[in-house]
Scaffold this motif. Structure first.
Motif, PDB file in Angstrom:
ATOM      1  N   ARG A  68      -7.853  -5.267  -8.712  1.00 45.51           N
ATOM      2  CA  ARG A  68      -7.601  -4.006  -8.013  1.00 45.51           C
ATOM      3  C   ARG A  68      -6.286  -3.394  -8.488  1.00 45.51           C
ATOM      4  O   ARG A  68      -5.284  -4.080  -8.639  1.00 45.51           O
ATOM      5  CB  ARG A  68      -7.527  -4.237  -6.505  1.00 45.51           C
ATOM      6  CG  ARG A  68      -7.209  -2.958  -5.711  1.00 45.51           C
ATOM      7  CD  ARG A  68      -6.912  -3.264  -4.264  1.00 45.51           C
ATOM      8  NE  ARG A  68      -8.104  -3.678  -3.564  1.00 45.51           N
ATOM      9  CZ  ARG A  68      -8.105  -4.486  -2.517  1.00 45.51           C
ATOM     10  NH1 ARG A  68      -6.978  -5.001  -2.065  1.00 45.51           N
ATOM     11  NH2 ARG A  68      -9.238  -4.817  -1.920  1.00 45.51           N
ATOM     12  N   SER A  69      -6.295  -2.091  -8.714  1.00 43.76           N
ATOM     13  CA  SER A  69      -5.062  -1.377  -9.031  1.00 43.76           C
ATOM     14  C   SER A  69      -4.473  -0.802  -7.758  1.00 43.76           C
ATOM     15  O   SER A  69      -5.152  -0.685  -6.740  1.00 43.76           O
ATOM     16  CB  SER A  69      -5.340  -0.266 -10.050  1.00 43.76           C
ATOM     17  OG  SER A  69      -6.337   0.613  -9.553  1.00 43.76           O
ATOM     18  N   CYS A  70      -3.209  -0.445  -7.810  1.00 43.00           N
ATOM     19  CA  CYS A  70      -2.498   0.016  -6.620  1.00 43.00           C
ATOM     20  C   CYS A  70      -1.687   1.247  -6.980  1.00 43.00           C
ATOM     21  O   CYS A  70      -0.955   1.246  -7.983  1.00 43.00           O
ATOM     22  CB  CYS A  70      -1.593  -1.111  -6.116  1.00 43.00           C
ATOM     23  SG  CYS A  70      -0.503  -0.654  -4.762  1.00 43.00           S
ATOM     24  N   SER A 124      -2.505   5.458   2.080  1.00 46.81           N
ATOM     25  CA  SER A 124      -3.528   4.878   1.215  1.00 46.81           C
ATOM     26  C   SER A 124      -2.845   4.372  -0.047  1.00 46.81           C
ATOM     27  O   SER A 124      -1.987   5.051  -0.619  1.00 46.81           O
ATOM     28  CB  SER A 124      -4.576   5.925   0.847  1.00 46.81           C
ATOM     29  OG  SER A 124      -5.398   5.444  -0.195  1.00 46.81           O
ATOM     30  N   LEU A 125      -3.218   3.182  -0.477  1.00 44.14           N
ATOM     31  CA  LEU A 125      -2.695   2.625  -1.724  1.00 44.14           C
ATOM     32  C   LEU A 125      -3.761   2.621  -2.817  1.00 44.14           C
ATOM     33  O   LEU A 125      -3.578   2.028  -3.875  1.00 44.14           O
ATOM     34  CB  LEU A 125      -2.197   1.199  -1.484  1.00 44.14           C
ATOM     35  CG  LEU A 125      -1.029   1.064  -0.490  1.00 44.14           C
ATOM     36  CD1 LEU A 125      -0.713  -0.402  -0.230  1.00 44.14           C
ATOM     37  CD2 LEU A 125       0.211   1.786  -1.004  1.00 44.14           C
ATOM     38  N   ALA A 126      -4.877   3.277  -2.552  1.00 49.11           N
ATOM     39  CA  ALA A 126      -5.975   3.314  -3.519  1.00 49.11           C
ATOM     40  C   ALA A 126      -5.587   4.147  -4.740  1.00 49.11           C
ATOM     41  O   ALA A 126      -4.708   5.013  -4.681  1.00 49.11           O
ATOM     42  CB  ALA A 126      -7.220   3.891  -2.866  1.00 49.11           C
ATOM     43  N   CYS A 127      -6.260   3.874  -5.833  1.00 47.57           N
ATOM     44  CA  CYS A 127      -6.080   4.648  -7.063  1.00 47.57           C
ATOM     45  C   CYS A 127      -7.402   5.330  -7.437  1.00 47.57           C
ATOM     46  O   CYS A 127      -8.455   4.682  -7.383  1.00 47.57           O
ATOM     47  CB  CYS A 127      -5.651   3.736  -8.200  1.00 47.57           C
ATOM     48  SG  CYS A 127      -3.995   3.055  -8.033  1.00 47.57           S
ATOM     49  N   PRO A 128      -7.350   6.592  -7.823  1.00 46.38           N
ATOM     50  CA  PRO A 128      -6.159   7.442  -7.792  1.00 46.38           C
ATOM     51  C   PRO A 128      -5.725   7.741  -6.357  1.00 46.38           C
ATOM     52  O   PRO A 128      -6.518   7.598  -5.428  1.00 46.38           O
ATOM     53  CB  PRO A 128      -6.616   8.705  -8.513  1.00 46.38           C
ATOM     54  CG  PRO A 128      -8.097   8.758  -8.252  1.00 46.38           C
ATOM     55  CD  PRO A 128      -8.546   7.322  -8.252  1.00 46.38           C
ATOM     56  N   SER A 129      -4.483   8.147  -6.187  1.00 50.75           N
ATOM     57  CA  SER A 129      -3.949   8.417  -4.859  1.00 50.75           C
ATOM     58  C   SER A 129      -4.763   9.528  -4.189  1.00 50.75           C
ATOM     59  O   SER A 129      -5.002  10.576  -4.790  1.00 50.75           O
ATOM     60  CB  SER A 129      -2.477   8.835  -4.959  1.00 50.75           C
ATOM     61  OG  SER A 129      -1.924   9.003  -3.685  1.00 50.75           O
ATOM     62  N   ILE A 130      -5.216   9.275  -2.959  1.00 49.41           N
ATOM     63  CA  ILE A 130      -6.114  10.233  -2.304  1.00 49.41           C
ATOM     64  C   ILE A 130      -5.457  10.973  -1.148  1.00 49.41           C
ATOM     65  O   ILE A 130      -6.044  11.891  -0.576  1.00 49.41           O
ATOM     66  CB  ILE A 130      -7.394   9.528  -1.797  1.00 49.41           C
ATOM     67  CG1 ILE A 130      -7.053   8.408  -0.824  1.00 49.41           C
ATOM     68  CG2 ILE A 130      -8.205   8.998  -2.961  1.00 49.41           C
ATOM     69  CD1 ILE A 130      -8.262   7.738  -0.210  1.00 49.41           C
ATOM     70  N   GLY A 131      -4.233  10.584  -0.767  1.00 49.71           N
ATOM     71  CA  GLY A 131      -3.493  11.314   0.248  1.00 49.71           C
ATOM     72  C   GLY A 131      -4.273  11.527   1.527  1.00 49.71           C
ATOM     73  O   GLY A 131      -4.870  10.591   2.066  1.00 49.71           O
ATOM     74  N   PRO A 132      -4.315  12.765   2.022  1.00 51.17           N
ATOM     75  CA  PRO A 132      -4.988  13.059   3.298  1.00 51.17           C
ATOM     76  C   PRO A 132      -6.482  12.750   3.317  1.00 51.17           C
ATOM     77  O   PRO A 132      -7.074  12.664   4.391  1.00 51.17           O
ATOM     78  CB  PRO A 132      -4.744  14.569   3.476  1.00 51.17           C
ATOM     79  CG  PRO A 132      -3.507  14.847   2.686  1.00 51.17           C
ATOM     80  CD  PRO A 132      -3.583  13.939   1.493  1.00 51.17           C
ATOM     81  N   LYS A 133      -7.095  12.577   2.154  1.00 52.24           N
ATOM     82  CA  LYS A 133      -8.520  12.228   2.131  1.00 52.24           C
ATOM     83  C   LYS A 133      -8.776  10.893   2.831  1.00 52.24           C
ATOM     84  O   LYS A 133      -9.849  10.679   3.394  1.00 52.24           O
ATOM     85  CB  LYS A 133      -9.028  12.178   0.691  1.00 52.24           C
ATOM     86  CG  LYS A 133      -9.100  13.536   0.001  1.00 52.24           C
ATOM     87  CD  LYS A 133      -9.652  13.394  -1.406  1.00 52.24           C
ATOM     88  CE  LYS A 133      -9.721  14.754  -2.103  1.00 52.24           C
ATOM     89  NZ  LYS A 133     -10.240  14.626  -3.493  1.00 52.24           N
TER      90      LYS A 133
END
Length: 248
Positions: A68-70, A124-133
């Motif tokens: 997993r990427s961060c 959120s620490l998901a990639c790509p950064s999703i912010g308010p999503k």
């Protein structure tokens, strides 16, 4: 000849009886399947629920997870603390409702007063950064199934629960630190119970070296979104007896 006929009639009757039993079993199985599907549909569509899972994740384990990427949010690397993953309505039988009310779609403007805290404590620490999503996903899937009438109250409840539970301090009080060392999972649970009064459920993941790590902590909350309770049911899965508490 009569004996042959009698034998044939008996054999025919037995086969007919067996055929009817098989048909009856098929009908019963189909009826049970239909009932199960109807029950599942009704369960998912009804607005009520039995309790919340309040889920917090350790960012060090998220970012160190195998495969997993961060990515950090726009305001930079989060603080070294647990972050909120979600506040999820659940049923006592292990199921959960989702996406309950499309008439209340996510509206970021409702979170203007909370956005700075959410970026820090519910990122959120998901990639790509999703912010308010990410917040949109949590509200649309879970928040619309809660008893909170608006987004601000729902997300505020999550922030209040984070303050109330203070997981990192609960662990540190028992000398369990995010220092890459390994700790007994039961000791972690006892430390948190000592702080909040109830046992949590701990979820683990694995890093690239296949070490089991402290990843997420589930705490059960009453339907009012405030009071902590004993978990009616626990998620599936188990950790190793000793797990790593990775640095972040």
């Amino acid at each position: 000849m009569q004996e042959i006929c009698n034998s044939w009639e008996i054999d025919f009757f037995r086969k007919w009886k067996l055929s009817m039993i098989i048909k009856l079993l098929v009908v019963l199985c189909l009826a049970e399947e239909a009932f199960s599907k109807t029950k599942k549909h009704d369960h998912q569509s009804r607005s009520g629920f039995d309790f919340f899972y309040f889920v917090q994740q350790w960012p060090g384990a998220y970012c160190d997870a195998k495969g997993r990427s961060c990515c950090f949010p726009g305001n930079g690397k989060p603080s070294t603390d647990f972050s909120i993953h979600g506040l999820w309505p659940n049923y006592n039988d292990g199921g959960y409702p989702s996406n309950c009310d499309s008439s209340k779609p996510f509206d970021e403007s409702q979170l203007d007063e909370l956005e700075s805290r959410l970026e820090t404590e519910w990122p959120s620490l998901a990639c790509p950064s999703i912010g308010p999503k990410f917040w949109a996903h949590e509200w649309n899937k879970h928040g619309t199934c809660s008893f909170f009438s608006n987004q601000q109250d729902y997300f505020q409840a999550g922030l209040d629960l984070k303050d109330k539970t203070n997981l990192l301090q609960a662990l540190k009080d028992e000398e369990i630190e995010p220092n890459d060392e390994f700790y007994n999972v039961e000791d972690m649970k006892e430390a948190i119970k000592k702080k909040i009064g109830f046992y949590p459920w701990i979820e683990c993941n694995h890093d690239s070296d296949d070490n089991s790590q402290l990843y997420q902590v589930y705490i059960c909350v009453d339907t009012n979104g405030k009071d902590l309770i004993k978990c009616p049911v626990l998620p599936r899965g188990n950790c190793a007896s000793r797990v790593q508490f990775p640095k972040f």
